[in-house]
Every structure is written in C-alpha cells, then in structure tokens.
Scaffold this motif. Structure first.
Motif, mmCIF file in Angstrom:
data_model
loop_
_atom_site.group_PDB
_atom_site.id
_atom_site.type_symbol
_atom_site.label_atom_id
_atom_site.label_comp_id
_atom_site.label_asym_id
_atom_site.label_seq_id
_atom_site.Cartn_x
_atom_site.Cartn_y
_atom_site.Cartn_z
ATOM 1 N N LYS A 186 0.695 -1.123 -0.101
ATOM 2 C CA LYS A 186 -0.071 0.132 -0.138
ATOM 3 C C LYS A 186 0.830 1.447 -0.044
ATOM 4 C CE LYS A 186 -3.635 -2.242 2.593
ATOM 5 N NZ LYS A 186 -4.410 -2.139 3.826
ATOM 6 N N ARG A 187 2.111 1.054 0.450
ATOM 7 C CA ARG A 187 2.789 2.505 0.846
ATOM 8 C C ARG A 187 3.648 2.503 -0.072
ATOM 9 N NH1 ARG A 187 3.918 1.988 7.288
ATOM 10 N NH2 ARG A 187 1.829 1.811 7.733
ATOM 11 N N LEU A 188 4.728 1.572 -0.685
ATOM 12 C CA LEU A 188 5.906 1.548 -1.263
ATOM 13 C C LEU A 188 5.878 0.745 -2.427
ATOM 14 C CD1 LEU A 188 8.297 2.573 1.427
ATOM 15 C CD2 LEU A 188 7.363 4.259 -0.233
ATOM 16 N N ALA A 189 6.247 1.197 -3.863
ATOM 17 C CA ALA A 189 6.420 0.349 -5.057
ATOM 18 C C ALA A 189 7.685 -0.398 -4.903
ATOM 19 C CB ALA A 189 6.435 0.938 -6.175
ATOM 20 N N VAL A 190 8.547 0.185 -3.936
ATOM 21 C CA VAL A 190 9.777 -0.466 -3.530
ATOM 22 C C VAL A 190 9.470 -1.900 -2.742
ATOM 23 C CG1 VAL A 190 12.141 -0.482 -2.537
ATOM 24 C CG2 VAL A 190 11.060 1.467 -3.910
ATOM 25 N N GLU A 191 8.605 -1.710 -1.812
ATOM 26 C CA GLU A 191 8.361 -2.626 -1.148
ATOM 27 C C GLU A 191 7.601 -3.912 -1.742
ATOM 28 O OE1 GLU A 191 7.647 -0.292 3.040
ATOM 29 O OE2 GLU A 191 5.879 -1.137 2.199
ATOM 30 N N GLN A 192 6.879 -3.446 -2.966
ATOM 31 C CA GLN A 192 6.288 -4.484 -3.792
ATOM 32 C C GLN A 192 7.299 -5.397 -4.629
ATOM 33 O OE1 GLN A 192 2.967 -4.966 -4.576
ATOM 34 N NE2 GLN A 192 3.369 -6.631 -5.991
ATOM 35 N N GLN A 193 8.347 -4.489 -5.072
ATOM 36 C CA GLN A 193 9.335 -5.232 -5.417
ATOM 37 C C GLN A 193 10.047 -6.371 -4.512
ATOM 38 O OE1 GLN A 193 10.286 -5.211 -8.816
ATOM 39 N NE2 GLN A 193 11.737 -6.719 -8.356
ATOM 40 N N ALA A 194 10.018 -5.789 -3.167
ATOM 41 C CA ALA A 194 10.866 -6.649 -2.088
ATOM 42 C C ALA A 194 9.862 -7.919 -2.022
ATOM 43 C CB ALA A 194 11.013 -5.891 -1.030
ATOM 44 N N HIS A 195 8.594 -7.683 -2.021
ATOM 45 C CA HIS A 195 7.462 -8.782 -1.886
ATOM 46 C C HIS A 195 7.668 -9.707 -3.088
ATOM 47 C CE1 HIS A 195 4.115 -10.526 -0.860
ATOM 48 N NE2 HIS A 195 3.515 -10.606 -2.175
ATOM 49 N N MET A 196 7.796 -9.289 -4.179
ATOM 50 C CA MET A 196 8.046 -10.189 -5.217
ATOM 51 C C MET A 196 9.323 -11.120 -5.015
ATOM 52 S SD MET A 196 5.778 -9.618 -7.264
ATOM 53 C CE MET A 196 6.076 -10.758 -8.698
ATOM 54 N N VAL A 197 10.396 -10.335 -4.444
ATOM 55 C CA VAL A 197 11.536 -11.159 -4.237
ATOM 56 C C VAL A 197 11.296 -12.064 -2.952
ATOM 57 C CG1 VAL A 197 13.819 -10.845 -3.229
ATOM 58 C CG2 VAL A 197 13.010 -9.234 -5.137
ATOM 59 N N THR A 198 10.569 -11.502 -2.036
ATOM 60 C CA THR A 198 10.167 -12.481 -1.018
ATOM 61 C C THR A 198 9.319 -13.737 -1.446
ATOM 62 O OG1 THR A 198 10.475 -10.553 0.551
ATOM 63 C CG2 THR A 198 9.273 -12.589 1.337
ATOM 64 N N LYS A 199 8.524 -13.405 -2.341
ATOM 65 C CA LYS A 199 7.552 -14.643 -2.957
ATOM 66 C C LYS A 199 8.527 -15.611 -3.808
ATOM 67 C CE LYS A 199 3.520 -15.250 -6.021
ATOM 68 N NZ LYS A 199 2.507 -14.417 -6.729
ATOM 69 N N LYS A 200 9.621 -14.953 -4.331
ATOM 70 C CA LYS A 200 10.277 -16.209 -4.811
ATOM 71 C C LYS A 200 11.169 -16.933 -4.039
ATOM 72 C CE LYS A 200 11.059 -13.347 -9.260
ATOM 73 N NZ LYS A 200 12.244 -12.442 -10.185
ATOM 74 N N ILE A 201 11.543 -16.043 -3.156
ATOM 75 C CA ILE A 201 12.120 -16.966 -2.029
ATOM 76 C C ILE A 201 11.271 -17.872 -1.284
ATOM 77 C CG2 ILE A 201 13.449 -16.418 0.324
ATOM 78 C CD1 ILE A 201 14.253 -13.713 -0.530
ATOM 79 N N ASN A 202 10.109 -17.510 -1.032
ATOM 80 C CA ASN A 202 9.227 -18.485 -0.531
ATOM 81 C C ASN A 202 8.941 -19.662 -1.242
ATOM 82 O OD1 ASN A 202 8.809 -17.234 1.687
ATOM 83 N ND2 ASN A 202 7.081 -15.829 0.950
ATOM 84 N N GLU A 203 9.075 -19.475 -2.956
ATOM 85 C CA GLU A 203 8.828 -20.529 -3.687
ATOM 86 C C GLU A 203 10.029 -21.428 -3.777
ATOM 87 O OE1 GLU A 203 6.020 -18.192 -7.048
ATOM 88 O OE2 GLU A 203 7.939 -18.418 -7.349
ATOM 89 N N GLN A 204 11.125 -20.716 -3.718
ATOM 90 C CA GLN A 204 12.337 -21.481 -3.661
ATOM 91 C C GLN A 204 12.267 -22.336 -2.440
ATOM 92 O OE1 GLN A 204 14.724 -21.800 -5.823
ATOM 93 N NE2 GLN A 204 15.878 -23.189 -4.662
ATOM 94 N N ASN A 205 11.812 -21.718 -1.389
ATOM 95 C CA ASN A 205 11.754 -22.632 -0.016
ATOM 96 C C ASN A 205 10.753 -23.862 -0.080
ATOM 97 O OD1 ASN A 205 13.766 -21.154 1.477
ATOM 98 N ND2 ASN A 205 12.063 -19.758 2.119
#
Length: 450
Positions: free
Chosen positions: A362-381
């Motif tokens: 909701k706040r930052l696009a940068v955080e969106q990007q970080a979220h996507m990275v985190t998602k990838k990390i979760n998929e990897q996990n």
C-alpha cells in the motif's frame, strides 16, 4: 664193576626195618663182647658201626674195607662222635691180604660176614692167626644155611665152618643167631669135640630156620589165597565188564543208527543254516545300504549344520546391519526434526514478511518489488521443502524394504531351524531302534579296533 655197599650201620639203627635192626644189634653186640684186649682190627668193617662201638669203650680199633664209599660213610659217622672216640678209631681203605699193610699184632681180629665172600677163606684165616697176639682171638660171623646173595661164594653149615677154622685155629665158642652163626677162635686150645649138647643147639637153630621158613610159607600161602581171591574177583569183574561191553556194543549199534538219523537231520539243518546265512547276508546287505544312507544323512546333517551356521552368521550380520540402519534412521529423524524446525521458523518468517508486504504494498512500490523477491524466496523454500520431503520418503521406502528383507531372512532361518529339529528327531528315533543300536555298536567296535 662197582662193589655192592654193605649198609650195616643203617641196619643197626633200624634203617632197614625194626625186626631186622633187632637181629643186627644182637649180632654186633655179641661181636663187641667177644673182642677182648685193647688193640683190635675190624676186617671188612663196612660202614664202621662195630669199630665205633669198641672205640667208645676206649679200645684202639682199626677198621678196613675194600669199598671206598663205605669208609667215607664210616668217617662221617666218626666225625659225629666225641674226641675221645675219634682218637681210638681209625678207618682206611685197605686189603687185609696186602703185604703193604703194616705187620702189627692185634688182641682181636673181627671177620664179620667176610668168609662167605671169599673163594679161599682158609688163606684169610691163616693170615688172621699170624696177626694175633699170643692170647689173641678171631671173632667170626657167617650166614648160616642157604643164602643166595649174588656176592656169596659158598654156603656154611656147622661142620664146614669148623673144618676151615680148625686148620689154623682152635674153636673156643659157638653162637647161633637164627640165620647167622658166630664163632670165637684162638691160637691155642684143644680141638672141638661135638657133643649132643652142640647137636641139640644145631638142631634148635635148624628148627628156628625151618620155623621161619614155615611161617614164610604160611605167609606166602595166605598171600597166594588173598591174591587168588582178588584174581577171582577180578575175573568176575572182567566177566561183568565183558557183559557190559556186549551191552555197550548193542547200545553202540543203536547209537550208530541214531547217529545216521542225526546226520540226516544235521544235513537238513545245514541246508537251513545255509538259507539262514543267505538271509543274514541279505540283511547285512540291507544293513550296509542303510548304513550308507545313514552315512550320507550324517554327511548331509554336517553340511546342513554348516549352512545353518553360515545362515546364522548372516542373520547376525543382517541384524547388525538393521541395527545400524535403525540408528541411521533415528539420526535422520533427528535431522528431519531439525529441518522441520527450520521450515517452521522459515514459514513464520514468511508469514511475517507477507504481513509486512501487504502493508508495504500500500505504501511503497519498492516494497512491492521486495515482496516479489520475498515471494520468489518462498517458492524456492517450497521447492527445497518438497525435495527434502522426497528424500525423507525415499529413506522411509528403503527402510521398509530393508525391514522386509530382514523378515524374509528370519523366516528362512526359522525354516532351516525347523528342518534341523526334524532331522534331530529322526536321528533320535533311528538311534533308539534296534537297527540304529546295531549301527552305533558296529561303528564303536570298528573305531575301537582300527
């Protein structure tokens, strides 16, 4: 030829019978009583009893004899006497007619049972008269009447001995001893006139001899009757034996007939025995086959025992491997718990990140990007978790397969053990049977004597 040994000393001590000993002692004691004077010659002294008896009375006596064995015996007897007796008696082997003998004079010369052994007794009597002292005397004893001893040269009755003596000496005394006659003769005196008294004495002596002969004849007659009675009994026994033998011959004939029957029966028994031997041979062949089978069974049992031992070793190895796998499984379970703990921690982190990502969206696009990275990390996990779960499933499958293999090995071992127990029961039953006992006895016997 060796001369016969006169056993006068033995006879004197009843060594040839008590009755004969009494007669010998009577004659010898009479001779000793007639031997007057101190110096005496005992011609033909034999075993020396007369010489020793006179020496005991301290008379100086020389005993001579032709037989060396007799003189040796006399010397041994003298050795048992006192020293005084030994000093007064001398024994030696010598011939009275030998000129080498010392020419001495004697108060008495004894010719006891000597003259009957000579072919020329007058020569002996002449020599004796020459060896006497002035008052000396010759004491003579000879067998009276018939005496067929092989060494006797002649038989003496009263007139014969008187005629021989009176050619050189004068007769002083005559004494009868049953089967012997004794005479004492001197150098001086008057010629003997035979009177009625002397004839009575002679007849008395003949009576004694005849009486003895009649007694002997009576004894022989009694012995003859006893022998005849015995022979009659023996003849009767022989007759009985002959009868028994005839009976036994009949029995033998009967027995021979029975023997022939027995021989036939024996032939039948022999055939039966041969058949029995054949059966025994067949049984022995069976026994040999059974023994061979038994030997093979024993070898198979030994091989089976070896296989069971190997299988048992394999079972122990499998059990050890299984124990190791169980330990490894426990270790893997621990590792899985740790991984799960890590996964849970990661999931908690992801959940927190998701919550933070929603806020950051909701706040930052940068955080969106970080979220996507985190998602990838979760998929990897998730992929990693999936791979880890696959590995765990593979380990579980391998563990289950190993456990199944161990159960199969255990079943195989139990099957082998059951077969072994069955073989043990069969062996025990065979061992208790007659054939089994015979087999065991045979192998023990063979082992003992090989």
């Amino acid at each position: 030829m060796k001369q016969p040994l006169d056993r006068i000393t033995e006879a004197y001590y009843s060594g040839m019978g008590d009755k004969f000993g009494i007669k010998v002692r009577e004659r010898i004691h009479w001779i000793c009583a007639q031997a007057k004077g101190e110096k005496i010659l005992d011609v033909g002294c034999s075993q020396g009893i007369t010489t020793i008896l006179l020496a005991r009375e301290a008379k100086q006596v020389l005993g001579i004899d032709l037989i060396e064995e007799s003189i040796e015996y006399a010397k041994k007897q003298l050795a048992n006497e006192s020293e005084t007796t030994q000093k007064h008696a001398t024994f030696k082997v010598a011939n009275f007619m030998d000129d080498a003998l010392e020419e001495e004079k004697y108060d008495a010369i004894i010719l006891s049972e000597v003259l009957e052994h000579l072919t020329d007794p007058e020569r002996f009597l002449k020599k004796a008269s020459e060896r006497l002292t002035e008052d000396g005397q010759v004491i003579i004893t000879v067998p009276f009447g018939i005496n067929d001893y092989f060494d006797h040269k002649k038989t003496y009755y009263l007139v014969d001995i008187i005629n021989e003596i009176e050619k050189n000496l004068f007769i002083d005394k005559i004494k009868y001893f049953g089967k012997w006659i004794g005479i004492v003769a001197k150098q001086t005196g008057t010629k003997l006139e035979i009177d009625k008294k002397e004839i009575l004495n002679l007849e008395k002596s003949f009576y004694e001899l005849e009486n003895n002969l009649l007694n002997e004849v009576s004894t022989y007659k009694n012995n003859y009757n006893a022998i005849k009675s015995t022979l009659d009994k023996k003849e009767q026994q022989i007759s009985d034996i002959i009868t028994n033998l005839k009976n036994k011959e009949d029995k033998i004939i009967t027995l021979k007939s029975k023997m022939r029957e027995i021989e036939k029966e024996l032939e039948i028994e022999k055939q039966k025995n041969e058949e029995f031997n054949k059966k025994i041979a067949a049984e022995y062949q069976k026994y040999a086959e059974i023994k061979e089978t038994n030997d093979k069974q024993i070898i198979e049992n030994k091989e089976l025992k070896k296989k069971i031992a190997i299988e048992h070793q394999q079972y122990i190895a499998i059990r050890e491997t299984n124990d190791n796998l169980v330990a490894e499984n426990e270790e893997l379970k621990k590792q899985l718990g740790v991984e799960r703990q890590k996964h849970n921690t990661t999931r908690e982190k992801n959940e927190k990140l998701i919550a933070q990502t929603e806020e950051i969206k909701k706040r930052l696009a940068v955080e969106q990007q970080a979220h996507m990275v985190t998602k990838k990390i979760n998929e990897q996990n998730k992929r990693e978790n999936s791979q880890l779960n696959n590995k765990i499933n593979d380990i579980n499958r391998e563990l289950l397969a190993h456990i199944s293999s161990e159960e199969k090995a255990l079943k195989s071992y139990k099957s082998l053990l059951g077969n072994y127990e069955k073989l043990q029961k069969k062996y025990k039953i065979l061992k208790q049977s007659k054939l089994g006992k015979l087999t065991l006895w045979y192998w023990k016997f063979k082992k003992k004597y090989n």
